[in-house]
Every structure is written in structure tokens, then in C-alpha cells.
Motif scaffolding. Sequence first.
Motif, PDB file in Angstrom:
ATOM      1  N   SER A   1       0.754  -1.244   0.039  1.00 15.46           N
ATOM      2  CA  SER A   1      -0.135  -0.217   0.071  1.00 15.46           C
ATOM      3  C   SER A   1       0.688   1.183   0.067  1.00 15.46           C
ATOM      4  O   SER A   1       0.610   2.318  -0.810  1.00 15.46           O
ATOM      5  N   ILE A   2       2.148   1.164   0.604  1.00 13.29           N
ATOM      6  CA  ILE A   2       2.833   2.328   0.885  1.00 13.29           C
ATOM      7  C   ILE A   2       3.596   2.505  -0.567  1.00 13.29           C
ATOM      8  O   ILE A   2       3.683   3.597  -0.991  1.00 13.29           O
ATOM      9  N   ALA A   3       3.936   1.330  -1.080  1.00 16.67           N
ATOM     10  CA  ALA A   3       4.678   1.534  -2.707  1.00 16.67           C
ATOM     11  C   ALA A   3       3.511   1.961  -3.361  1.00 16.67           C
ATOM     12  O   ALA A   3       3.859   2.880  -4.640  1.00 16.67           O
ATOM     13  N   ASP A   4       2.235   2.071  -3.215  1.00 14.00           N
ATOM     14  CA  ASP A   4       1.213   2.442  -4.182  1.00 14.00           C
ATOM     15  C   ASP A   4       1.307   3.847  -4.160  1.00 14.00           C
ATOM     16  O   ASP A   4       1.231   4.915  -5.024  1.00 14.00           O
ATOM     17  N   VAL A   5       1.344   4.474  -2.931  1.00 13.73           N
ATOM     18  CA  VAL A   5       1.552   5.986  -2.747  1.00 13.73           C
ATOM     19  C   VAL A   5       2.525   6.507  -3.205  1.00 13.73           C
ATOM     20  O   VAL A   5       2.552   7.597  -4.154  1.00 13.73           O
TER      21      VAL A   5
END
Length: 236
Positions: free
Chosen positions: A135-139
Motif C-alpha cells: 500500500s505504501i508503494a502505491d502511494v
Amino acid sequence: MGTGYSMKAKGSSVAEVYIYEDIGKRFGGVSDKQFAADLKALGPVSTIDVRLNSYGGDVFEGLAIYRLLADHPANVVAFVDGIAASIASVIAMAGDEIRIAEAGEIMIHEAWTVAVGPAAEMRAAADHLEATSSSIADVYAARTGQSKDQIQAWMAAETTFQSGDAVKHGFAQAVMPNVRMAARHHPSAMHWRRAAASVEASTETITRPLYDEKVQRLARQRARRLLSQAAVGANA
């Protein structure tokens, strides 16, 4: 909350936020609840300057702070005055514009945790970590225009971007000269496994990012709850 956090109005339309400490109550830093209350107390503003010099802290409190800023109608300008590491770098991604000091750094890595229990609980903890890191990578991917695979490779290697590379790879849009830099980090405070990145990759400016729908929904619910609690406190 320590002494490195403040939020105040500058005139009638501009607010200035300093996060010069860790993120999250259990790290002794600013909590998402305090941030939400202070943001509500500002009232309507057209610009929010967020100045960062933080090694990170609690992932989910940081994600809530990111969400509060990203959802705010004001123009958000993030300044990386020293270092924005770990979840502090995610908060920086909420900026409509991100400026980094010439000697500043942005560090990204996979989520960390501590778990105790039998094998099944260890596997569940690992699965949760992987989902959080994704999810952090998506940001990062949405904000920088980099591929998610590239972002995840940088996160796995715990990569630090100095100012020039931060702009080159889309983590910032402008470098602030050292002459006016507000602060610098202390290298002795933390030691990353990898030095600054210098790799070739295409960049593309993307507007405010959204991450995994489930995590986004939870962050929005938490942000609304915090704002609701702030309103109750204001009326008490």
C-alpha cells in the motif's frame, strides 16, 4: 508529542506545520489525533506549508496524517528541510508540491514490525507487513510516476535519495539551496543499509496519490473519526 511539532496560522490564509520529530504517540511524537484537532482548529486556509525533518515512526498514524493533508482543500506544499524517512516520506507525498533542501534526503523502505507468538502468528504478521508495504508503494508510485516494481525494489533495498535524485525520480519537484536550509539531520542518529540512490528511470509528475482501496478506506474512516473527536472536544 515532543517539542519538534507545531501548527499555526500565518495570516488569514496560510498555515505552517513543523514536524521536526518522530511520528506517532508511542514514538513520543505528534499523534494523528492531535494533528487532526490542530488542522480543524485552523479553520479555512488556502495554503498549508508542511516542513519535515523526521526519521518516521508509526505507519498507521503517519498514513492518517497523510490522508488528512491529501484530503484537505488547501494547496499543500511539503518542504523536506533535513530528512523525510520512512513514514515521514509518505507524509511528504501529500504535498501538491514537494520541495527538498539541497542537502536534504528522502528515505523509503519496507514496513517493519515486532511480533511474538507461534508460527501461524508469525506468518500472519509477515502477510500484514507485505500488504502494508504494498500500500505504501502505491502511494510512492502514484506520486512519482515510477512503476510499482521499481518502487518496491527501492523499498526492499532501503534506499535514500539525495535532493538531486529525489527530483530526478519524482519524489520532489524542486531543490531549495543550502543558503536558506532550515535544518540538517544527524547521520549518527540512524544508519541506513544503503546510501543514496543513483539509477536511471523515467519520471512523470502525478497528482495526489491514492493507495490500496482497503487501506485508503480505513485511513479515511480513521481521519473522519479523528475529526469527529476533535469537533466533540471543541464543543465540550
